[in-house]
Structures are given as structure tokens and as C-alpha cells.
Scaffold this active site. Structure first.
Site, PDB file in Angstrom:
ATOM      1  N   HIS A  65     -32.347   5.956  16.021  1.00  0.00           N
ATOM      2  CA  HIS A  65     -32.583   5.103  15.381  1.00  0.00           C
ATOM      3  C   HIS A  65     -32.256   3.044  16.013  1.00  0.00           C
ATOM      4  CE1 HIS A  65     -32.433   6.718  10.793  1.00  0.00           C
ATOM      5  NE2 HIS A  65     -32.854   7.808  12.100  1.00  0.00           N
ATOM      6  N   SER A  75     -25.843  -1.178  19.024  1.00  0.00           N
ATOM      7  CA  SER A  75     -26.112  -1.773  18.005  1.00  0.00           C
ATOM      8  C   SER A  75     -25.253  -1.008  16.624  1.00  0.00           C
ATOM      9  CB  SER A  75     -26.696  -3.180  17.365  1.00  0.00           C
ATOM     10  OG  SER A  75     -28.223  -3.065  17.434  1.00  0.00           O
ATOM     11  N   PRO A 156     -39.477   4.151  10.221  1.00  0.00           N
ATOM     12  CA  PRO A 156     -40.659   5.279   9.832  1.00  0.00           C
ATOM     13  C   PRO A 156     -40.199   5.833   8.743  1.00  0.00           C
ATOM     14  CG  PRO A 156     -40.971   4.631  12.337  1.00  0.00           C
ATOM     15  CD  PRO A 156     -39.278   4.513  11.330  1.00  0.00           C
ATOM     16  N   THR A 187     -37.559  19.932  18.079  1.00  0.00           N
ATOM     17  CA  THR A 187     -37.498  21.050  17.872  1.00  0.00           C
ATOM     18  C   THR A 187     -36.225  21.193  17.462  1.00  0.00           C
ATOM     19  OG1 THR A 187     -38.421  22.827  19.351  1.00  0.00           O
ATOM     20  CG2 THR A 187     -37.313  20.670  20.125  1.00  0.00           C
TER      21      THR A 187
END
Length: 324
Positions: A65, A75, A156, A187
């Protein structure tokens, strides 16, 4: 006059801070006296992983992220009413307390030198190792970003098309194989029911389940995610329960058996552009998988990094040093 001007240029350049340049291995070696800051981070993360086996999943999620929004600059860690962490896709990110603890431990022995961005990268690496995934090399020397805005978060979604996913990864300098390799992080990951519930009850508006889903998985997920549930439960992305907190290639084996929980994971196992890589990873010997996965995470960790004077070294990972 020309010689004087040239001399002044070099003199002024010599006064600029010299600690940050291009990323390099062992960047902090010798910058913190007798302390090895990588060992300091490792000690914190290892303890956290022993106490909570899901730490590696949290930190891999955090790294993704952070790096996919204006690069790996920490950030995401900044607090604020409209910061990146308040954006809907980032609400499930956790592990901030692990980074806070590691930053505090580093600051105690080497104040004002090590960036939060580097701590996130080092902590993620160490959590992967602690979860059985081997230890890969990472470069350090990043600086921290000063801008964190929720509207900049454009990650996404679970139902992303293959074409769109490839384009988004390509925009970050990552190719199709890199994308498939990085999704190996699933996983040890989980998904909230809301991200795949349509596959259970109303796939593409048909009012029926996704026919591509393994019937046993469908039954299990319906039990985990009742149609009218008021709580957004989670399910392991690797449906092999014994290895659901272990970094291994089980995730690829599961999606080849149509046990992909989120839609895009399942598409990976059948799309002609990705199926060969999924198949190769599903059968790869453990050392080969560790190497491939580690190198992919390290490559992602180098996305659009800040070096030199482009960023800062925060004293707290949650607040920029920039004057308000």
C-alpha cells in the site's frame, strides 16, 4: 573568473549533506557508531512475529500500500484526517505499531539518521524471514515523504481485470512475472468477505455463485460469510490451513485447484499470460520460491524512492517534520 567560479561550485557542493544518495546495501553501516540498525529492527520484528504469526501478512500488506502510492516513502504511516491511511482501500492495513516500536528502538541508539521508509522495508524483510520465507537482500537509503493524501490512493481492487492489473503494475516498473511473484504474499494474507461475497451469492449479477470456484471452498466460504451477515469476517487467501501463516508456495497450489478466494487470484491460474508462472511457482522447490519471492519484494521496495534532499528523516513515523 572561471577558475574562481568553478572552485566555489565545488566548495558549495562539499557543504551539502552527503549521507543520502542512491540506494545501497548496508547503507547505514558505520553511521550509528557500534550499533547495526538492521539488527535493531530485526530484534523488534522477530519478537513481534513470535507473539503474532500474522505480522508478516500485515507488513507485506503495508509495504504494498505504501509503495504503490507515490513510491516507498512511508507516506502511508502519516496520521491526519485526510491521510492515505484513511482511504477506504487502506483501512485494513495494520502493523503501524510494529513500525512505531522499531522506529523507537532505532531512534534510541541512532537518532535522526534512519528513515521510516527504510524501517518498513527492513521490517517486512525480517517478518518474511521469521515466517519461514528465507532472507532476501534489500537496499537502504530512502528518505520519508511529506505528503499523504487519501485521494491519491488508487490501488487495484480484488475484481480488477487482467489488462488493468498489468497496466497498473507496469506503471510501477513491474512486469507480469513480477506481479505474479508478488501475489505470493497472499500465502499469508486474508480477505474480508465484502471483497469476494459476490462470488458466493451473485456472481456478475447472475444471482448464482461463481462456477469457477471449487465446490468445497464455496461451501466453506458461505459458512464463513453468511449472505446477510452484519459482520465483515475474513478468510485465508491460502486455503491450506497449516501453511496459512507460513511464507511458501501453497497459495499457487491452491489457486490451481480453483481455491482462489478473491476473483483476481483465481483468474491468475487460468489466464494465458499468468498461468505458466503460477504453475512454475506451484511446483518450485522451496529455496527457489524463497529467492523468487524475496527478489520480487525487494524490487517493489525500490519503487519511486526518495533520496538526497527530496524527503526527510522523520523523528516520528506518524508525523512529518515539515512546519505546519
Amino acid at each position: 573568473m572561471a577558475k574562481t567560479t568553478l572552485w566555489l561550485i565545488f566548495f558549495n557542493l562539499s557543504l551539502l549533506p552527503c549521507c543520502f544518495a542512491a540506494l545501497q546495501h548496508q547503507f547505514y553501516k558505520g553511521k550509528c557508531g557500534s550499533f547495526d540498525v538492521e539488527d535493531v529492527v530485526h530484534d523488534v520484528v522477530s519478537k513481534r512475529c513470535r507473539n503474532d504469526p500474522t505480522t508478516s501478512a500485515a507488513l507485506l500488506h503495508m509495504l504494498f500500500h505504501d509503495c504503490f502510492v507515490h513510491g516507498c516513502d512511508a507516506s502511508l504511516l502519516l496520521d491526519g484526517e485526510d491521510s492515505e491511511k484513511t482511504a477506504f482501500p487502506s483501512l485494513t492495513v495494520r502493523g503501524y505499531d510494529v513500525i512505531d516500536e522499531a522506529k523507537g528502538a532505532v531512534e534510541a541508539v541512532c537518532p535522526g539518521v534512519v528513515s521510516c521508509a527504510d524501517i518498513v522495508v527492513l521490517a517486512t524483510r525480517d517478518s518474511v524471514s521469521a515466517s519461514g520465507g528465507g532472507k532476501y537482500k534489500v537496499k537502504t537509503g530512502r528518505r520519508d515523504g511529506q505528503i499523504s493524501v487519501a485521494k491519491n490512493v488508487d490501488l487495484p481492487p480484488p475484481f480488477v481485470s487482467m489488462q488493468d492489473a498489468i497496466a497498473r503494475f507496469a506503471a510501477k516498473g513491474l512486469n507480469v512475472k513480477d506481479m505474479v511473484h508478488l501475489l505470493g504474499a497472499h500465502t499469508v494474507g486474508v480477505a474480508h468477505c465484502s471483497s469476494f461475497k459476490d462470488r458466493l451469492y451473485n456472481f456478475t449479477g447472475t444471482t448464482k455463485p461463481d462456477p469457477a470456484m471449487n465446490p468445497l471452498l464455496l461451501r466453506s466460504l458461505k459458512h464463513q460469510c453468511p449472505k446477510n451477515a452484519k459482520v465483515d469476517n475474513t478468510a485465508n487467501l491460502d486455503q491450506n490451513l497449516p501453511s496459512s501463516t507460513v511464507i511458501d508456495n501453497s497459495y499457487y497450489q491452491q489457486i490451481l485447484m480453483n481455491k482462489g478466494v478473491i476473483q483476481f487470484d483465481q483468474v491468475l491460474s487460468s489466464h494465458p499470460l499468468t498461468k505458466p508462472t503460477v504453475t512454475a511457482l506451484a511446483t518450485a522447490p522451496a529455496p527457489d520460491f524463497y529467492k523468487i519471492f524475496g527478489e520480487a519484494v525487494a524490487k517493489m521496495s525500490d519503487i519511486e524512492v526518495l533520496t538526497d534532499m527530496e524527503g526527510e528523516i522523520r523523528s516520528s513515523c506518524r508525523a512529518t517534520n515539515k512546519p505546519k
